[in-house]
Scaffold this motif. Sequence first.
Motif, mmCIF file in Angstrom:
data_model
loop_
_atom_site.group_PDB
_atom_site.id
_atom_site.type_symbol
_atom_site.label_atom_id
_atom_site.label_comp_id
_atom_site.label_asym_id
_atom_site.label_seq_id
_atom_site.Cartn_x
_atom_site.Cartn_y
_atom_site.Cartn_z
ATOM 1 N N ASP A 62 0.822 -1.207 0.000
ATOM 2 C CA ASP A 62 0.000 0.000 0.000
ATOM 3 C C ASP A 62 0.855 1.257 0.000
ATOM 4 O O ASP A 62 0.479 2.286 -0.578
ATOM 5 C CB ASP A 62 -0.957 -0.005 1.194
ATOM 6 N N GLN A 63 2.049 1.188 0.640
ATOM 7 C CA GLN A 63 2.962 2.328 0.628
ATOM 8 C C GLN A 63 3.538 2.546 -0.776
ATOM 9 O O GLN A 63 3.671 3.681 -1.238
ATOM 10 C CB GLN A 63 4.086 2.100 1.635
ATOM 11 N N LYS A 66 0.839 4.059 -2.999
ATOM 12 C CA LYS A 66 0.622 5.480 -2.720
ATOM 13 C C LYS A 66 1.752 6.328 -3.296
ATOM 14 O O LYS A 66 1.509 7.422 -3.826
ATOM 15 C CB LYS A 66 0.514 5.702 -1.213
ATOM 16 N N GLN A 125 -2.652 16.347 -0.974
ATOM 17 C CA GLN A 125 -3.441 15.383 -0.213
ATOM 18 C C GLN A 125 -2.799 14.004 -0.245
ATOM 19 O O GLN A 125 -2.748 13.295 0.768
ATOM 20 C CB GLN A 125 -4.861 15.323 -0.773
ATOM 21 N N LEU A 126 -2.276 13.617 -1.404
ATOM 22 C CA LEU A 126 -1.618 12.306 -1.524
ATOM 23 C C LEU A 126 -0.355 12.242 -0.669
ATOM 24 O O LEU A 126 -0.049 11.202 -0.082
ATOM 25 C CB LEU A 126 -1.274 12.029 -2.992
ATOM 26 N N GLU A 128 0.185 13.831 2.138
ATOM 27 C CA GLU A 128 -0.219 13.677 3.540
ATOM 28 C C GLU A 128 -0.658 12.241 3.822
ATOM 29 O O GLU A 128 -0.348 11.682 4.879
ATOM 30 C CB GLU A 128 -1.347 14.652 3.867
ATOM 31 N N GLU A 129 -1.376 11.641 2.886
ATOM 32 C CA GLU A 129 -1.784 10.243 3.054
ATOM 33 C C GLU A 129 -0.573 9.323 3.081
ATOM 34 O O GLU A 129 -0.536 8.341 3.832
ATOM 35 C CB GLU A 129 -2.728 9.841 1.923
ATOM 36 N N PHE A 130 0.424 9.644 2.259
ATOM 37 C CA PHE A 130 1.655 8.844 2.234
ATOM 38 C C PHE A 130 2.381 8.925 3.568
ATOM 39 O O PHE A 130 2.872 7.927 4.087
ATOM 40 C CB PHE A 130 2.556 9.330 1.098
ATOM 41 N N LYS A 131 2.441 10.116 4.136
ATOM 42 C CA LYS A 131 3.085 10.290 5.442
ATOM 43 C C LYS A 131 2.365 9.487 6.520
ATOM 44 O O LYS A 131 3.006 8.900 7.395
ATOM 45 C CB LYS A 131 3.118 11.767 5.825
ATOM 46 N N ASP A 132 1.043 9.460 6.451
ATOM 47 C CA ASP A 132 0.262 8.768 7.484
ATOM 48 C C ASP A 132 0.511 7.268 7.484
ATOM 49 O O ASP A 132 0.494 6.631 8.550
ATOM 50 C CB ASP A 132 -1.228 9.038 7.290
ATOM 51 N N ILE A 133 0.725 6.679 6.297
ATOM 52 C CA ILE A 133 0.904 5.226 6.233
ATOM 53 C C ILE A 133 2.359 4.803 6.320
ATOM 54 O O ILE A 133 2.646 3.615 6.470
ATOM 55 C CB ILE A 133 0.276 4.646 4.948
#
Length: 210
Positions: A62-63, A66, A125-126, A128-133
């Motif tokens: 998933d990383q 992303k 936005q992508l 930030e989502e990448f950082k979260d996972i």
Amino acid sequence: PICRYIPRKNSPPKFVALLPQKEEFDDNNMQATAAGFHVVFLPFADDLRKLNFEDTPRAKQDQVDKAKEIVNKLKFKYDPMSFENPVIQQHYRNLEALALDRDAPEEVFDFTQPDKERIDRRAGQLVEEFKDIVFPEGYTPGAKPKRKTAAAAAAEQVTEVDIKRMAHAGTLGKLTVPVLKDFCKQAGIKAAGSKKQDVIDAIAEHFQVE
């Protein structure tokens, strides 16, 4: 073929392998690849070493997906004419200011620097989502790690087994007060006072030392 290669006079010889390359032409019958040899340097026996690679964490699927999304969002058609050399442009501006007797040269915009505003609009936005996972909670990318104090570093070297052994041997006094207090904090031991002897007594009581 294996050959002995001496690049210049008085240079030590080296063993090389010659890898032939065929001449190739494009659709317009222009030479695309020249004919010749690739020189591949061969190592000596002393150059060969066995390296032990440590296991490192690998990115999850998933990383990776992303990250691919971010790369696809930031793709654009590259044209070298759109990126001027900022050093040369600054030189031209300096010459222009000198020739026209200006007080200062005009400012040069560096097109080689990333456009952060456009990146944020297209993939903010992508990212930030990448950082979260990828990054753990509370992690700040780019932040310098906090330096450990001397007391904290020394406390890591002293294990609970060492403390227990020293308590039974009556040698806890050799340890510093910060190390003793740090152990009490980790073990949940409450001392009657803040003096060194109070901390030692609390640790001795914890290990049931008479």
